[in-house]
Design an enzyme around this catalytic site. Sequence first.
Site, PDB file in Angstrom:
ATOM      1  N   CYS A 147      11.561  14.712  -8.687  1.00  0.00           N
ATOM      2  CA  CYS A 147      10.465  13.742  -8.495  1.00  0.00           C
ATOM      3  C   CYS A 147       9.345  14.349  -7.649  1.00  0.00           C
ATOM      4  CB  CYS A 147      11.019  12.488  -7.821  1.00  0.00           C
ATOM      5  SG  CYS A 147       9.738  11.359  -7.268  1.00  0.00           S
ATOM      6  N   CYS A 183       9.259  12.238  -4.068  1.00  0.00           N
ATOM      7  CA  CYS A 183      10.360  12.163  -3.109  1.00  0.00           C
ATOM      8  C   CYS A 183      10.081  13.050  -1.888  1.00  0.00           C
ATOM      9  CB  CYS A 183      11.680  12.583  -3.775  1.00  0.00           C
ATOM     10  SG  CYS A 183      12.537  11.240  -4.620  1.00  0.00           S
ATOM     11  N   HIS A 192      13.870   6.810  -3.778  1.00  0.00           N
ATOM     12  CA  HIS A 192      13.414   6.940  -5.164  1.00  0.00           C
ATOM     13  C   HIS A 192      13.831   5.732  -6.015  1.00  0.00           C
ATOM     14  CE1 HIS A 192      12.157   9.298  -8.668  1.00  0.00           C
ATOM     15  NE2 HIS A 192      13.234   8.843  -9.278  1.00  0.00           N
ATOM     16  N   ASN A 225       0.700   0.261 -10.494  1.00  0.00           N
ATOM     17  CA  ASN A 225       1.159   0.150 -11.877  1.00  0.00           C
ATOM     18  C   ASN A 225       2.661   0.286 -11.809  1.00  0.00           C
ATOM     19  OD1 ASN A 225      -1.474   0.158 -13.023  1.00  0.00           O
ATOM     20  ND2 ASN A 225      -1.537   2.382 -12.794  1.00  0.00           N
ATOM     21  N   SER A 277       3.393   6.621 -14.061  1.00  0.00           N
ATOM     22  CA  SER A 277       3.775   7.978 -14.428  1.00  0.00           C
ATOM     23  C   SER A 277       5.098   8.411 -13.807  1.00  0.00           C
ATOM     24  CB  SER A 277       2.673   8.940 -13.983  1.00  0.00           C
ATOM     25  OG  SER A 277       2.493   8.847 -12.582  1.00  0.00           O
ATOM     26  N   HIS A 315       9.280   6.482  -8.929  1.00  0.00           N
ATOM     27  CA  HIS A 315       9.332   6.402  -7.465  1.00  0.00           C
ATOM     28  C   HIS A 315       8.375   5.286  -7.017  1.00  0.00           C
ATOM     29  CE1 HIS A 315      10.367   8.510  -3.618  1.00  0.00           C
ATOM     30  NE2 HIS A 315       9.436   7.657  -3.240  1.00  0.00           N
ATOM     31  N   HIS A 361       5.544   3.508  -5.781  1.00  0.00           N
ATOM     32  CA  HIS A 361       4.254   3.985  -5.269  1.00  0.00           C
ATOM     33  C   HIS A 361       3.110   3.164  -5.840  1.00  0.00           C
ATOM     34  CE1 HIS A 361       4.357   5.828  -9.251  1.00  0.00           C
ATOM     35  NE2 HIS A 361       3.042   5.937  -9.169  1.00  0.00           N
ATOM     36  N   GLN A 405      -1.574   3.142  -5.766  1.00  0.00           N
ATOM     37  CA  GLN A 405      -2.745   3.996  -5.629  1.00  0.00           C
ATOM     38  C   GLN A 405      -3.849   3.257  -4.889  1.00  0.00           C
ATOM     39  OE1 GLN A 405      -4.066   6.413  -8.913  1.00  0.00           O
ATOM     40  NE2 GLN A 405      -2.446   5.634 -10.232  1.00  0.00           N
ATOM     41  N   HIS A 445      -7.224 -11.953  -2.022  1.00  0.00           N
ATOM     42  CA  HIS A 445      -6.158 -12.378  -2.947  1.00  0.00           C
ATOM     43  C   HIS A 445      -5.631 -11.170  -3.695  1.00  0.00           C
ATOM     44  CE1 HIS A 445      -9.905 -12.445  -5.306  1.00  0.00           C
ATOM     45  NE2 HIS A 445      -9.158 -12.137  -6.343  1.00  0.00           N
TER      46      HIS A 445
HETATM   47  P1  H2U Z   1       0.545   6.148 -11.515  1.00  0.00           P
HETATM   48  O1  H2U Z   1       2.013   6.226 -11.647  1.00  0.00           O
HETATM   49  O2  H2U Z   1       0.050   4.716 -11.288  1.00  0.00           O
HETATM   50  O3  H2U Z   1      -0.155   6.879 -12.620  1.00  0.00           O
HETATM   51  O4  H2U Z   1       0.161   6.895 -10.158  1.00  0.00           O
HETATM   52  C1  H2U Z   1       0.612   8.165  -9.848  1.00  0.00           C
HETATM   53  C2  H2U Z   1      -0.530   9.019  -9.360  1.00  0.00           C
HETATM   54  O5  H2U Z   1       0.007  10.095  -8.641  1.00  0.00           O
HETATM   55  C3  H2U Z   1      -1.371   9.573 -10.492  1.00  0.00           C
HETATM   56  O6  H2U Z   1      -2.704   9.144 -10.314  1.00  0.00           O
HETATM   57  C4  H2U Z   1      -0.739  11.237  -8.890  1.00  0.00           C
HETATM   58  C5  H2U Z   1      -1.238  11.082 -10.311  1.00  0.00           C
HETATM   59  O7  H2U Z   1      -2.479  11.724 -10.459  1.00  0.00           O
HETATM   60  N1  H2U Z   1       0.092  12.399  -8.647  1.00  0.00           N
HETATM   61  C6  H2U Z   1      -0.274  13.323  -7.686  1.00  0.00           C
HETATM   62  O8  H2U Z   1      -1.313  13.160  -7.054  1.00  0.00           O
HETATM   63  N2  H2U Z   1       0.519  14.400  -7.458  1.00  0.00           N
HETATM   64  C7  H2U Z   1       1.672  14.654  -8.123  1.00  0.00           C
HETATM   65  O9  H2U Z   1       2.326  15.634  -7.864  1.00  0.00           O
HETATM   66  C8  H2U Z   1       2.140  13.737  -9.170  1.00  0.00           C
HETATM   67  C9  H2U Z   1       1.300  12.547  -9.444  1.00  0.00           C
HETATM   68 ZN    ZN Z   2      11.220  10.114  -5.953  1.00  0.00          ZN
END
Ligand code: H2U
Ligand code: ZN
Length: 353
Positions: A55, A58, A118, A158, A166, A169, A171, A173, A301
């Site tokens: 991951c 992580c 994770h 998301n 993506s 884990h 997370h 943004q 909100h």
């Molecule tokens: P999403 O799962 O909502 O796409 O958010 C993950 C974000 O994490 C995505 O914008 C970033 C991706 O660009 N990312 C990093 O900055 N570094 C990484 O090593 C993996 C993903």
């Molecule tokens: Zn992880």
Amino acid sequence: MQEISEFNLSEHVHRRFNPLKGEWVLVSPHRSRRPWQGQIEQPEIETRTAYDPACYLCPGNTRAGGAKNPEYPDVFAFDNDFAALLPHTPDGHLDDSGLIVAESERGISRVICFSPRHDLTLARMEVSAIRRVVDLWTREVAELGLHPWINHVLIFENRGEMMGCSNPHPHGQIWAQQSIPNETASESEHMSEYYARTGSSLLGDYLARELDARTRIVCENEGFVALVPFWAIWPFETMVISRRPVQSLLELTEHERDDLADILKRLTTRYDNLFSTMFPYSAGIHQAPVDGVEHPEWHLHMHFEPPLLRSATIRKFMVGYELLAEAQRDVTPESSAERLRSLSEKHYHESDA
Ligand code: H2U
Ligand code: ZN
């Protein structure tokens, strides 16, 4: 000839108005039983372990961009390695007769890990751990807002592959930028217009009505209320509204930060329990722009926009009529609220144990 009964929101086709955006949604309550022979989604199978060596998010692992994550004990924020917004874009604009128009845009994209674990989600984290996420969000808004050229900060998550997440884990943004993007601009405009006309918060007055009616409330605590808005588009769309008409996270008291963490856990647990699956959604916090101006019209909100419709495998599509005319829904917001309200706040994962 068939007799026409009196107009009724739970039976008859109608349009509902969204005063936050000035948009309408078509509601067809009779249509929820239509057969489905289209795409069936794959429910996400949860096989995650507390630590995944592969991951990118992580603790201690190397990210896709080459940077190494620290052994973070709770939350962790970093600049997105594949940022959509960049701080050093040169200033510029293009305007050909108002028909071909462009503007340069500057911004900062951040990634926020909610937990070192994770295998967790907001729904399965302790309220005290979610409180640390709330604190981090607040700190990020304060710090990003210090850049004089940043006027808007969007915190979002998301969740689930269906929403384009993506990585499983836990997370979210943050995209902070110079301009006020469409969704916030539209809400800002409608809240301003209402405030100028009435001297009070559009969402505050709306919330008071919902608390009287009690037909669309999902759950609540002292600081926040989670409800299915009257004008919801997605089948199980909800909003979390602060009881006090605060403009942003920056104004929340210690107690209200705890309340936000509490309601996030309770709402996301209900979502997971709905179809006994990790419920996918896009969620985001809407708050006043950080443009150095007072925004008495703004009311903090959060929106939850989940795609699932009838089960873990049947989703709502925004296509055809929705793309080309306006949003449409079948199940009424009242019946969705009733379903969400009837669910347990104990996560199905814990009940299985
Ligand atoms: P999403 O799962 O909502 O796409 O958010 C993950 C974000 O994490 C995505 O914008 C970033 C991706 O660009 N990312 C990093 O900055 N570094 C990484 O090593 C993996 C993903
Ligand atoms: Zn992880």
